[in-house]
Motif scaffolding. Structure first.
Motif, PDB file in Angstrom:
ATOM      1  N   THR A 107      -3.416   8.176   8.056  1.00  0.00           N
ATOM      2  CA  THR A 107      -2.393   7.171   8.299  1.00  0.00           C
ATOM      3  C   THR A 107      -3.097   5.958   8.888  1.00  0.00           C
ATOM      4  O   THR A 107      -4.335   5.929   8.972  1.00  0.00           O
TER       5      THR A 107
ATOM      6  N   ILE B 169      -6.457   1.754   0.337  1.00  0.00           N
ATOM      7  CA  ILE B 169      -5.042   2.121   0.469  1.00  0.00           C
ATOM      8  C   ILE B 169      -4.166   1.347  -0.516  1.00  0.00           C
ATOM      9  O   ILE B 169      -2.941   1.351  -0.411  1.00  0.00           O
ATOM     10  N   GLY B 170      -4.798   0.640  -1.470  1.00  0.00           N
ATOM     11  CA  GLY B 170      -4.034  -0.056  -2.487  1.00  0.00           C
ATOM     12  C   GLY B 170      -3.877  -1.545  -2.276  1.00  0.00           C
ATOM     13  O   GLY B 170      -3.080  -2.181  -2.965  1.00  0.00           O
TER      14      GLY B 170
ATOM     15  N   PRO C 278       0.821  -1.214   0.000  1.00  0.00           N
ATOM     16  CA  PRO C 278       0.000   0.000   0.000  1.00  0.00           C
ATOM     17  C   PRO C 278       0.857   1.268   0.000  1.00  0.00           C
ATOM     18  O   PRO C 278       2.061   1.226   0.268  1.00  0.00           O
ATOM     19  N   PHE C 279       0.205   2.382  -0.297  1.00  0.00           N
ATOM     20  CA  PHE C 279       0.909   3.668  -0.274  1.00  0.00           C
ATOM     21  C   PHE C 279       0.768   4.360   1.077  1.00  0.00           C
ATOM     22  O   PHE C 279       1.334   5.430   1.297  1.00  0.00           O
ATOM     23  N   ILE C 280       0.027   3.753   1.993  1.00  0.00           N
ATOM     24  CA  ILE C 280      -0.131   4.274   3.353  1.00  0.00           C
ATOM     25  C   ILE C 280       0.146   3.137   4.335  1.00  0.00           C
ATOM     26  O   ILE C 280      -0.385   2.039   4.183  1.00  0.00           O
ATOM     27  N   THR C 281       0.989   3.402   5.333  1.00  0.00           N
ATOM     28  CA  THR C 281       1.263   2.437   6.394  1.00  0.00           C
ATOM     29  C   THR C 281       1.230   3.177   7.729  1.00  0.00           C
ATOM     30  O   THR C 281       0.987   4.386   7.772  1.00  0.00           O
TER      31      THR C 281
ATOM     32  N   ASP D 122      -1.023   9.884   3.619  1.00  0.00           N
ATOM     33  CA  ASP D 122      -1.307  10.186   2.214  1.00  0.00           C
ATOM     34  C   ASP D 122      -2.818  10.289   2.054  1.00  0.00           C
ATOM     35  O   ASP D 122      -3.580  10.008   2.976  1.00  0.00           O
TER      36      ASP D 122
END
Length: 286
Positions: free
Chosen positions: A123, A93-94, A68-71, A76
């Motif tokens: 987040t 979140i992908g 994902p692009f958010i952890t 984001d």
């Protein structure tokens, strides 16, 4: 749920064995399932792979090679993909699983909740029950994401996404990275969190943030406000209990415009012979 595996983060795990539905991975002496739908490649025993960790509805630890692009700790924008009033909203979140933003982290009034297609600046966190949740960024995080606006943008049009709203007004992040504030008198209705709005800059403050109005310029809003009064008259059988001496609070509560704007629009209608004032009321003459 007690685990050494860092939920909501990307870690390197080793393939322990293959199963019909995918793979069992191991790290930190614990195991996690990697489903076939969560990876695009064939893996081999003892192969190391970077995966994102989360839990399923049963609380089992699941891994995804679709990173994902958010952890946890990384912020984001994420798109809202569903709304469940008793729970909150879900964002993408992908990965295959959509993540919940709890209703506890959303505005009190449902009308200002985001809708599907809106975006939230978030987040991830793991709550006390071990569940992975998405949480909107707080003001101190926003402060690290913005740029100071130049003074020469007053009257310029700007576009931005609302990230906080309350009775006093709404805060947004513009596409240029400026923090903006919309006072409640500079809008006709309260925007949703996650909604994209367009307005004009009416002030640049010392800290580099900007004040924004969603209302048109006076000369542009006159026709709109006059039409609003006419519509209200027609919806109320041609008579309304408002006049040029009415209280500002009553005018704003009914028309969502200031008393000054109301008087300008009413003056035009009087001059054009479309209405008259009588016994503290405005009466439609058409």
């Amino acid at each position: 749920m007690q685990t050494e595996l860092p939920l909501g983060s990307i870690v390197t795990m080793k393939v322990l064995r293959k199963i019909d539905t995918g793979y069992v991975l191991t790290a930190f002496g614990e195991e996690a399932l990697l489903h076939n739908k969560e990876t695009e490649e064939q893996l081999e025993i003892d192969q190391e792979v970077d995966v994102f960790l989360y839990t399923d509805k049963q609380g089992k630890i699941i891994s995804s090679a679709r990173l994902p692009f958010i952890t946890v700790g990384i912020y984001d924008w994420a798109e809202v993909v569903g709304v469940i009033p008793r729970l909150g909203v879900f964002v993408s979140i992908g990965i295959v699983k959509d993540i919940l933003v709890s209703k506890d982290d959303l505005p009190l009034y449902r009308d200002t909740w985001p809708k599907s297609g809106d975006r939230l600046f978030i987040t991830l966190k793991v709550d006390k029950k071990g569940r992975l949740l998405a949480v909107p960024a707080e003001e101190d995080i926003i402060a690290n994401e913005v740029f100071a606006a130049p003074e020469n943008i007053i009257h310029d049009k700007v576009r931005g996404t609302i990230y906080h709203t309350e009775k006093e007004g709404a805060a947004l992040l513009t596409t240029e990275g400026y923090r903006g504030f919309i006072h409640h008198t500079e809008r006709k209705e309260e925007p949703r969190v996650g909604q994209v709005v367009e307005g004009r800059v009416i002030a640049v403050k010392e800290d580099g943030s900007i004040n924004i109005s969603l209302r048109p310029l006076k000369q542009d809003s006159l026709d709109e406000d006059a039409d609003l009064i006419l519509k209200h008259l027609k919806d109320n059988h041609g008579t309304i209990p408002f006049h040029d001496k009415s209280e500002p609070e009553e005018i704003r509560a009914t028309f969502q415009i200031s008393k000054a704007a109301f008087k300008r629009a009413l003056g035009r209608l009087l001059k054009e012979g479309k209405v008259k004032q009588e016994n503290g009321q405005t009466i439609l003459l058409e």
